[in-house]
Write an enzyme that holds these catalytic residues in place. Structure first.
Site, PDB file in Angstrom:
ATOM      1  N   LYS A  45       0.846  -1.179   0.000  1.00  0.00           N
ATOM      2  CA  LYS A  45       0.000   0.000   0.000  1.00  0.00           C
ATOM      3  C   LYS A  45       0.890   1.240   0.000  1.00  0.00           C
ATOM      4  CE  LYS A  45      -4.277  -1.589   0.276  1.00  0.00           C
ATOM      5  NZ  LYS A  45      -5.325  -1.221  -0.703  1.00  0.00           N
TER       6      LYS A  45
ATOM      7  N   LYS B 218     -13.920  -6.675  -7.519  1.00  0.00           N
ATOM      8  CA  LYS B 218     -14.264  -6.865  -6.112  1.00  0.00           C
ATOM      9  C   LYS B 218     -15.778  -6.999  -6.014  1.00  0.00           C
ATOM     10  CE  LYS B 218     -10.415  -4.131  -4.192  1.00  0.00           C
ATOM     11  NZ  LYS B 218     -10.072  -2.861  -3.491  1.00  0.00           N
TER      12      LYS B 218
ATOM     13  N   ASP C 217      -6.672 -11.749   0.608  1.00  0.00           N
ATOM     14  CA  ASP C 217      -5.976 -11.999   1.868  1.00  0.00           C
ATOM     15  C   ASP C 217      -6.702 -11.440   3.083  1.00  0.00           C
ATOM     16  OD1 ASP C 217      -5.613  -9.328   1.264  1.00  0.00           O
ATOM     17  OD2 ASP C 217      -3.541  -9.248   1.944  1.00  0.00           O
TER      18      ASP C 217
END
Length: 322
Positions: free
Chosen positions: A145, A241, A293
């Site tokens: 990130k 997603k 994850d």
């Protein structure tokens, strides 16, 4: 008739999770149960403030649905987003239980197999990110990130910490075209495989004009099939997603449409439990990048969690979902 109930739940994270938009210490999710009097199917969503969603607004959307809702009518009743996702996945689970089959059998898909998933390192100081990378250097794929003007030191630190892992980078809309252009050669030098959403959604037209020396993936810029026309020439990969597509039904349609247009497929997640990841494992089959994850970031999970091992994330057991 199908009765829907919505429960707000919180799951502690193993560590503070930070991206360019802020930090969290828990995963706040909504669990939807669909019952027909005899059987129960369930699904999970993570309302996301970035898309104007809250636990309350999503609950209200779901509870306003009619009791005769079906998966087909749901696609028109709700827009793509968290509310539709949880209901869609709950209805799939309920249908599978009624049929005595697994969801992939109902879809005439091959039985899913384990898929290697990325493990996400949250945004921090170069020192903390190097330490985190070293701790997880045994993992084949790490996701970093980023999303600040000072990311070069973080990139170098992670590579030092995990010299053999493949790396993907998620800027979470945090860069400008200039910052990305400056960083891109270094991303290539450090062996980064892919960069996710470098520019803000709606302000990403420059991606069609600047050099893209490594694959660029649309995340916030891609929700469902209606997003695809605006991605042409700007992105090489799309991140699917379920909380963006509004469920498994649209996620599979988006995957097929995107592949037909030549896009690579990444399947990602919000920070949620194994229940949220379970249907996404079906979408992730054959994907270029898998990033499921969420459960690995939790200190607590569902009673029948997904299995993660050296082969990756395994398909859900029947007691979890589908």
């Amino acid at each position: 008739m199908t009765k829907l109930t919505v429960t707000s739940e919180s799951f502690r994270l193993a560590e503070v999770f930070t991206i360019s938009r802020g930090s969290r210490t828990e995963a706040k999710v909504l669990t939807v149960r669909a019952t027909d009097g005899d059987l129960m199917g369930w699904g999970e969503c993570v309302p996301y403030a970035r898309y104007g969603e809250s636990l309350e607004s999503v609950t209200d959307e779901i509870m306003a649905l009619p009791e005769d809702i079906t998966r087909a009518s749901l696609q028109e009743a709700l827009h793509p987003g968290a509310a539709r996702n949880a209901v869609d996945c709950a209805l799939w689970d309920l249908e599978a239980k009624r049929a005595g089959k697994r969801v992939w059998q109902m879809l005439d898909l091959p039985a899913p197999i384990p898929m290697i998933t990325a493990y996400t390192l949250s945004l921090g100081t170069p020192e903390s990110m190097q330490a985190a990378a070293a701790k997880h250097a045994h993992r084949p794929l790490l996701k970093i990130k980023l999303g600040t003007p000072d990311d070069m030191a973080r990139l170098e630190a992670v590579r030092r910490g995990a010299p053999k892992s493949k790396i993907i980078v998620d800027a979470n809309e945090g860069w400008s075209a200039e910052v990305y252009s400056d960083l891109a050669p270094h991303l290539v030098r450090l062996g980064v495989q892919l960069v996710e959403q470098p520019l803000p959604a709606g302000q990403d037209d420059m991606l069609a004009e600047i050099e893209r020396p490594l694959p660029v993936c649309a995340d916030e810029s891609c929700h469902d099939r209606a997003s695809l026309p605006d991605l042409k020439g700007k992105y090489d990969v799309i991140n699917i997603k379920l909380d963006k597509t509004g469920g498994l039904t649209e996620a599979l349609e988006l995957r097929n449409a995107a592949r037909a247009e030549g896009y690579g497929i990444m399947v990602g997640c919000m920070v949620g439990t194994s229940l949220a990841m379970a249907p996404a494992v079906l979408v992730a089959q054959g994907a270029r990048v898998v990033d499921l994850d969420g459960p690995l970031l939790l200190a607590e999970d569902r009673d029948e969690p997904l299995k993660f091992d050296a082969q990756g994330v395994h398909p859900p057991v029947r007691a979890l979902w589908g």
